[in-house]
Every structure is written in C-alpha cells, then in structure tokens.
Design a protein around this motif. Structure first.
Motif, PDB file in Angstrom:
ATOM      1  N   GLN A 294       0.823  -1.232   0.000  1.00 24.34           N
ATOM      2  CA  GLN A 294       0.000   0.000   0.000  1.00 24.34           C
ATOM      3  C   GLN A 294       0.849   1.272   0.000  1.00 24.34           C
ATOM      4  O   GLN A 294       0.519   2.232  -0.671  1.00 24.34           O
ATOM      5  CB  GLN A 294      -1.016   0.048   1.160  1.00 24.34           C
ATOM      6  CG  GLN A 294      -1.857  -1.214   1.349  1.00 24.34           C
ATOM      7  CD  GLN A 294      -2.751  -1.589   0.174  1.00 24.34           C
ATOM      8  OE1 GLN A 294      -2.775  -0.913  -0.840  1.00 24.34           O
ATOM      9  NE2 GLN A 294      -3.486  -2.679   0.305  1.00 24.34           N
ATOM     10  N   ASP A 332      -0.072  -4.417  -4.070  1.00 25.64           N
ATOM     11  CA  ASP A 332      -1.005  -3.307  -4.345  1.00 25.64           C
ATOM     12  C   ASP A 332      -0.411  -2.054  -3.713  1.00 25.64           C
ATOM     13  O   ASP A 332       0.116  -2.102  -2.595  1.00 25.64           O
ATOM     14  CB  ASP A 332      -2.363  -3.534  -3.663  1.00 25.64           C
ATOM     15  CG  ASP A 332      -3.146  -4.691  -4.244  1.00 25.64           C
ATOM     16  OD1 ASP A 332      -2.810  -5.156  -5.340  1.00 25.64           O
ATOM     17  OD2 ASP A 332      -4.107  -5.136  -3.570  1.00 25.64           O
ATOM     18  N   SER A 366      -8.962   6.836  -3.198  1.00 29.46           N
ATOM     19  CA  SER A 366     -10.337   7.265  -3.465  1.00 29.46           C
ATOM     20  C   SER A 366     -11.115   7.236  -2.144  1.00 29.46           C
ATOM     21  O   SER A 366     -11.172   6.193  -1.486  1.00 29.46           O
ATOM     22  CB  SER A 366     -10.923   6.283  -4.491  1.00 29.46           C
ATOM     23  OG  SER A 366     -12.311   6.306  -4.516  1.00 29.46           O
TER      24      SER A 366
HETATM   25  N1  5AD Z   1      -8.730   3.938  -2.678  1.00 28.57           N
HETATM   26  C1  5AD Z   1      -7.822   3.416  -3.526  1.00 28.57           C
HETATM   27  N2  5AD Z   1      -7.470   2.129  -3.522  1.00 28.57           N
HETATM   28  C2  5AD Z   1      -8.051   1.320  -2.616  1.00 28.57           C
HETATM   29  N3  5AD Z   1      -7.907   0.013  -2.364  1.00 28.57           N
HETATM   30  C3  5AD Z   1      -8.727  -0.324  -1.352  1.00 28.57           C
HETATM   31  N4  5AD Z   1      -9.419   0.751  -0.942  1.00 28.57           N
HETATM   32  C4  5AD Z   1      -9.007   1.798  -1.704  1.00 28.57           C
HETATM   33  C5  5AD Z   1      -9.346   3.169  -1.756  1.00 28.57           C
HETATM   34  N5  5AD Z   1     -10.238   3.690  -0.926  1.00 28.57           N
HETATM   35  C6  5AD Z   1      -6.937  -0.833  -3.066  1.00 28.57           C
HETATM   36  C7  5AD Z   1      -5.914  -1.420  -2.093  1.00 28.57           C
HETATM   37  C8  5AD Z   1      -6.344  -2.866  -1.996  1.00 28.57           C
HETATM   38  C9  5AD Z   1      -6.894  -3.095  -3.381  1.00 28.57           C
HETATM   39  C10 5AD Z   1      -7.774  -4.272  -3.519  1.00 28.57           C
HETATM   40  O1  5AD Z   1      -7.611  -1.910  -3.661  1.00 28.57           O
HETATM   41  O2  5AD Z   1      -4.643  -1.319  -2.676  1.00 28.57           O
HETATM   42  O3  5AD Z   1      -5.286  -3.737  -1.679  1.00 28.57           O
END
Ligand code: 5AD
Ligand code: SF4
Length: 481
Positions: A294, A332, A366
């Motif tokens: 992340q 991710d 987001s």
């Molecule tokens: N905004 C952007 N990306 C997100 N993810 C999860 N929630 C959000 C968010 N609010 C991404 C993370 C997660 C993947 C499945 O989606 O990186 O691991």
C-alpha cells in the motif's frame, strides 16, 4: 479469456444443472421468460466467485442462466465499491436498465454497493426490486421468492453475521482452475477501505469442509485451486482440527489430482515463516505471493492503520527471498493517500526498487463512505495523484522489463488455459503466475501442463516454445508427448 471456458457445475446428480448457458447470440434473443437470469459481475476475484456460487444456487432451484439482458426475466448485478469509480459504474449501468421493469423484468443489485448504499438504491433507481449484500446470499432464494411474488423493495442487508456462504452447488466458469473461498469478510480496518463494512467481519470456513470441497473439485477434473480471502493468510480454522493456514495449504497440496494451490490476498502482518516452509516443501503450492504494501512510508502506513512499518514489510520480503524456491512477489499500492508528502511518495518509489516486484496493481486513493480516511485532512489533488501514479507505473514498467528479460533460456511449467487466434499459439500461467504465450503444434493443449522454454518477453508476459522431453524440467504433472 473467459469465453473459451465451459460451464461446470459441481453436481452430477442432477443433469439439468449441467445445461449450457441459454439465450446466447447463436440462439437469438428469446422472449423474456420467468425463471431465466442474467448475471453480471464487477470487481475482485471474491466477487467473481460469489457470482459462481449465486449462479449455482439459482440453477439448483430450476432457474436457467442466459447471456443477454433481453433473454432474462431476472437481472442480477454483482457490484464493487472499492473505489468511487467502480461504484459510479453501478449507477450508470442501472440507468441503462431503467424501463426494463415495465417489460416485467426484475432487477437485483448484489455485492458491495448493495451493502454500502442499502435502501438508497431504491430511491436512486426505483426500478430495482432487490438489494442484497454478500453476507446475506444464503437468504437469496427466499428473497427472490418474495420478488417473484411481486414484492417491490426486498432487502438482504444484515452484516452482523458469523455465517459463511456455503452452497450445495457452484457454477464454475473455468474447467481446470477453481476458486475456493476459505475466509470471508475482514477485521483489519485499514483507514481507506470499505471491505469491513461491505463484507462484514472475518469468518473462516471449517477446514474439513474446505478439503471436502477440494476433493470433490479434484474428482471433477480440476487440477488447480485458488484459495480466496481478503486476508487469506489470517485463516483461523473454527473446527476442532485447528489447522493453521500453512497446514491447510499442505493438506490441499496433498489432495490427489490437485497439482497447483494458489492463495490470495495475503496480509503482511500474518505472513509467517511456516507459509514459506510449506511452499519450499511442497512443489504444488505455487511460488507466488501477493503481498499488498500500500505504501513505502512508515508514517503513511501508520495513518492507513496497516499495522506494520516499512521495515516490518521488508522483513517479510526477506523471508520470501530467503526461501529455497524462487518466488514471485506482487503487490497493491495506493498513491496520494491524504497527507502523503512528496518525500513519502518517494519512499514508495524506493520500495519498488528495494523489492523489485514482479507485478504492481496501483491505484489513486479514493475516499470511501464510512471510512476513517474519508474525513482526513490533506487531500491530494487529482492531478497530483495522477502524476504520482504515472511515475510509479513508469518505474515498475522499467523494473519488470529488466526482470522478464532475464528469464530467456529458462524452462517453465505452464498450465495452458487458452488458445490464441494465431495458429499453433497458446497461453497459460506458470506456477509463479506469469502469463506465458507459447508456440506448439500440439492439437489440444487446453488444461494441460507443458514444459516451455522462454525465448523472449513482452511488457507483461513471457514468450516461449513448447519443449517435449527436456531433461531436468520439473513438471507437477506427467509431461505431454
Ligand atoms: N482507494 C484506492 N485504492 C483502494 N484500495 C482499497 N481501498 C481503496 C481506496 N479507498 C486498493 C488497495 C487494496 C486493493 C484491492 O484496492 O490497494 O489492496
Ligand atoms: Fe481492506 Fe485492509 Fe481488509 Fe484488505 S486488509 S480488505 S485493505 S481492510
């Protein structure tokens, strides 16, 4: 790729359940019939697999699946709300369905948007008859019965459950590789994420049931299984056996006929040495770990409530790199989390250099309803988020190009799952989950495991030749000749 797959149902007892999808283009669009359903899925593999289970549930009750909205009496839309764009797509698609109610069709919204928006969906799209979140799928038959009986606004929105979605029937889309959910929901509460709200608390399935289902899958000819969970390695067996996640992987790898066991998604905090030991000892456990970082900044990780630091994360990477088997690592990344400074973003870029990932799924942050991050100060403007995303992706492209080139001359075992349009051209996946395109004059490689010598690469995949009888090549299955 999906359209080359047959339909599989895990029941030989009732031949009707093995009926092909009706109402396909070749058959022309039939008049709307009660008892037919069209199911569209958006989102992650969990959603895809939930849809397979929902389809199985309906087929087992005598519904027939069709491939067009026109041919369907019931339209089911399994939705994703992980990012705002995904959720917006749901409402624009529902807009297209306006007016269908007048044709006697029933429309149901399932999944994460259903859970998140709840009854508000009826206000925004009054032509919807049913709204049902994933934690309530067990109740779907009775909810659908209410809809069929003419009820207007039916809901299944309970989220406070300790139940998992067990079905006696699942309609699987791929005849060789099966998804199998071992843990549902999530208890991790990352500050940006809606999943704990949309999928409810963490619930692990009984290991006996998992292994029973896996044996059944092997009997039906599946050779590859992918264990699914939002945090798959947080698995905690509720049965008296109390199997650890790594023990479950080993037990799965020992099921006769199962040649590959995958798992996704792993949470770094619960990624323990015994998982790598299991992988080293059992060739059938695929040498690929998806380990979302992340961010590469400890400060941002703390703000995200990820429960590990950059250093903790890098220790997990060292664990994987120190294993006997060379293991692919994917991740991710979220860019532009509230308050992320330029220097903190650089920490994420340097994480990519430090790990040299085999693949990165990257997203602009987001804001999502109900999440702590939604009200955090320091929002990063969209154009800056886009700039960071482009930089990150550019860096990863360069890293991947270098990594992929190094495989030229090596042999990989490839599980073939598709035929390209080009003559003698096929594609499939290696154990480490790389896409491999291969040339072979063999008339039918679908579902087979073949030995491939890599001759080159594209930006995201390897290219190679099918080699028969190469000594020293380790194949999980007897090689094809
Ligand atoms: N905004 C952007 N990306 C997100 N993810 C999860 N929630 C959000 C968010 N609010 C991404 C993370 C997660 C993947 C499945 O989606 O990186 O691991
Ligand atoms: Fe969301 Fe975090 Fe749970 Fe993953 S671990 S599903 S990112 S809350």
């Amino acid at each position: 790729m999906g359209n080359t797959f047959d339909i599989r149902l895990e029941s030989l007892a009732n031949p009707a359940l093995r009926a092909p999808v009706a109402g396909s283009a070749e058959q022309g669009s039939a008049a709307p019939t009660r008892g037919t359903f069209y199911l569209e899925t958006f989102g992650c593999q969990m959603n895809e697999h939930d849809s397979e289970k929902v389809a199985g549930l309906l087929l087992a009750r005598g519904y027939q699946q069709v491939e067009t909205v026109e041919a369907a009496g019931l339209i089911l839309y399994n939705t994703c709300s992980i990012r705002e764009k995904a959720a917006q797509k749901v409402f624009s698609r529902l807009g297209e369905y306006r007016g269908l109610k007048g044709d006697g069709k029933k429309i149901a919204v399932l999944g994460c948007v259903a859970q998140q928006e709840g009854e508000d969906i009826f206000t925004r799209a009054p032509w919807v008859s049913l709204v049902c979140g994933s934690a309530s799928y067990r109740k779907l038959p009775e909810l659908l019965a209410q809809v069929e009986a003419g009820a207007q606004r039916v809901t299944g929105l309970d989220n406070d459950t300790d139940e998992t979605f067990e079905t006696e029937m699942t309609r699987r889309d791929n005849p060789w590789r099966a998804y199998l959910t071992i843990i549902e929901g999530c208890d991790k509460s990352c500050a940006y994420c809606v999943v704990p709200f949309t999928r409810g608390p963490e619930r692990s399935r009984d290991s006996n049931r998992i292994l029973q289902e896996l044996k059944q899958l092997a009997d039906f000819g599946y050779s590859e299984v992918q264990f699914l969970g939002q945090t798959v390695n947080s698995y905690s067996d509720p049965s008296a056996r109390k199997m650890k996640f790594s023990e479950l992987l080993i037990a799965a790898a020992q099921v006769p006929g199962i040649l590959r066991v995958r798992f996704t998604t792993s949470h770094p905090r619960d990624f323990t040495p015994d998982i790598m030991e299991a992988m080293d000892a059992h060739q059938a456990i695929c040498n690929h770990v998806h380990l979302p970082a992340q961010s590469g900044s400890t400060r941002v990780l703390r703000a995200m409530q990820r429960s590990y630091s950059r250093e903790d994360y890098l220790e997990k990477i060292s664990l994987i790199r120190a294993a006997k088997r060379r293991t692919a690592i994917t991740t991710d990344i979220i860019v532009g989390f509230p308050g992320e400074t330029a220097a903190e973003f650089d920490d994420t870029l340097s994480l990519l250099d430090a790990v040299k990932y085999d693949g990165v799924y990257s997203f602009k942050y987001s804001p999502r309803p109900n999440t702590p991050a939604a009200t955090m100060a320091g929002a990063i403007p969209d154009d800056e988020q886009s700039r960071r995303l482009a930089l990150l992706q550019e860096k990863q492209r360069a890293i991947q190009a270098e990594t992929l080139q190094r495989f030229t001359g090596e042999n990989f075992e490839v599980h073939v799952d598709g035929k390209s349009k080009k003559e003698n051209s096929w594609y499939g996946h290696s154990s480490c989950n790389r896409v491999v395109s291969l040339n072979s004059p063999h008339p039918d490689l679908l579902g087979k495991y073949v030995n491939v010598r890599v001759t080159g690469c594209t930006a995201n995949s390897l290219l190679g030749e099918h080699v028969v009888g190469v000594s020293g090549a380790v194949l999980a299955a007897p090689e094809l000749d």
